[in-house]
Design a protein around this motif. Structure first.
Motif, PDB file in Angstrom:
ATOM      1  N   THR A  66       3.300  -5.852   8.855  1.00  0.00           N
ATOM      2  CA  THR A  66       2.244  -6.397   9.714  1.00  0.00           C
ATOM      3  C   THR A  66       1.043  -6.879   8.915  1.00  0.00           C
ATOM      4  O   THR A  66       0.211  -7.615   9.443  1.00  0.00           O
ATOM      5  N   ILE A  67       0.935  -6.512   7.653  1.00  0.00           N
ATOM      6  CA  ILE A  67      -0.238  -6.875   6.850  1.00  0.00           C
ATOM      7  C   ILE A  67      -0.372  -8.381   6.656  1.00  0.00           C
ATOM      8  O   ILE A  67      -1.482  -8.906   6.771  1.00  0.00           O
ATOM      9  N   PRO A  68       0.687  -9.147   6.368  1.00  0.00           N
ATOM     10  CA  PRO A  68       0.484 -10.596   6.219  1.00  0.00           C
ATOM     11  C   PRO A  68      -0.081 -11.252   7.478  1.00  0.00           C
ATOM     12  O   PRO A  68      -0.830 -12.223   7.385  1.00  0.00           O
ATOM     13  N   PHE A  87      -3.969 -11.563   7.610  1.00  0.00           N
ATOM     14  CA  PHE A  87      -4.648 -12.550   6.780  1.00  0.00           C
ATOM     15  C   PHE A  87      -4.157 -13.970   7.004  1.00  0.00           C
ATOM     16  O   PHE A  87      -4.893 -14.916   6.775  1.00  0.00           O
ATOM     17  N   LEU A  88      -2.910 -14.121   7.401  1.00  0.00           N
ATOM     18  CA  LEU A  88      -2.263 -15.425   7.436  1.00  0.00           C
ATOM     19  C   LEU A  88      -1.714 -15.722   8.823  1.00  0.00           C
ATOM     20  O   LEU A  88      -1.631 -14.853   9.679  1.00  0.00           O
ATOM     21  N   SER A  89      -1.312 -16.958   9.024  1.00  0.00           N
ATOM     22  CA  SER A  89      -0.656 -17.332  10.277  1.00  0.00           C
ATOM     23  C   SER A  89       0.390 -18.395   9.980  1.00  0.00           C
ATOM     24  O   SER A  89       0.335 -19.068   8.960  1.00  0.00           O
ATOM     25  N   GLY A 124       2.364 -19.431   6.420  1.00  0.00           N
ATOM     26  CA  GLY A 124       1.810 -18.500   5.442  1.00  0.00           C
ATOM     27  C   GLY A 124       2.233 -17.071   5.707  1.00  0.00           C
ATOM     28  O   GLY A 124       2.505 -16.304   4.792  1.00  0.00           O
ATOM     29  N   MET A 125       2.277 -16.697   6.985  1.00  0.00           N
ATOM     30  CA  MET A 125       2.707 -15.354   7.336  1.00  0.00           C
ATOM     31  C   MET A 125       4.182 -15.158   6.980  1.00  0.00           C
ATOM     32  O   MET A 125       4.569 -14.105   6.463  1.00  0.00           O
ATOM     33  N   GLY A 167       4.350 -14.614   3.363  1.00  0.00           N
ATOM     34  CA  GLY A 167       3.898 -13.273   3.011  1.00  0.00           C
ATOM     35  C   GLY A 167       4.976 -12.232   3.223  1.00  0.00           C
ATOM     36  O   GLY A 167       5.179 -11.348   2.379  1.00  0.00           O
ATOM     37  N   VAL A 168       5.676 -12.329   4.334  1.00  0.00           N
ATOM     38  CA  VAL A 168       6.780 -11.399   4.602  1.00  0.00           C
ATOM     39  C   VAL A 168       7.897 -11.609   3.578  1.00  0.00           C
ATOM     40  O   VAL A 168       8.504 -10.650   3.093  1.00  0.00           O
ATOM     41  N   ILE A 223       6.949  -9.862   0.410  1.00  0.00           N
ATOM     42  CA  ILE A 223       7.169  -8.415   0.507  1.00  0.00           C
ATOM     43  C   ILE A 223       8.646  -8.105   0.266  1.00  0.00           C
ATOM     44  O   ILE A 223       8.983  -7.184  -0.490  1.00  0.00           O
ATOM     45  N   THR A 267      -3.420  -0.358  -0.463  1.00  0.00           N
ATOM     46  CA  THR A 267      -3.316  -0.607   0.974  1.00  0.00           C
ATOM     47  C   THR A 267      -4.488   0.015   1.717  1.00  0.00           C
ATOM     48  O   THR A 267      -5.011  -0.560   2.675  1.00  0.00           O
TER      49      THR A 267
END
Length: 90
Positions: free
Chosen positions: A19-21, A24-26, A29-30, A33-34, A37, A80
């Motif tokens: 859930t962290i990306p 910050f991102l959408s 970008g999200m 980010g995943v 990870i 984190t």
């Protein structure tokens, strides 16, 4: 027994990690980010046994390799925890 407790702690945080990306991102970008990870997780699964083997050869004990990997996990947890509270509590 301690490995079981450690595994429970690691696997219980996986759902929160993804859930962290989104904080910050959408959009694309999200998704990237995943993907990062997942990439670092796979890389850790490949590198960790190698690191334990190298440390075992240097120190003649696997304990130091496991301690090193534990320290890396603790540093990740501390990083984190440094997330701004306004991002986490929204």
């Amino acid at each position: 027994m301690s490995l079981t407790i450690a595994a429970i702690g690691v696997y219980s945080t996986t759902s929160m990690l993804f859930t962290i990306p989104g904080l910050f991102l959408s959009g694309v970008g999200m998704a990237a980010g995943v993907a990062m990870i997942n990439r670092f997780g796979g890389l850790g699964g490949f590198v960790s046994p190698y690191v334990v083997g190298v440390v075992k050869d240097l120190a003649a004990s696997t304990n130091n390799g496991v301690i090193f990997i534990s320290c890396v996990a603790i540093v990740g947890a501390l990083l984190t925890l440094t997330l701004p509270k306004k991002l986490v509590n929204r």
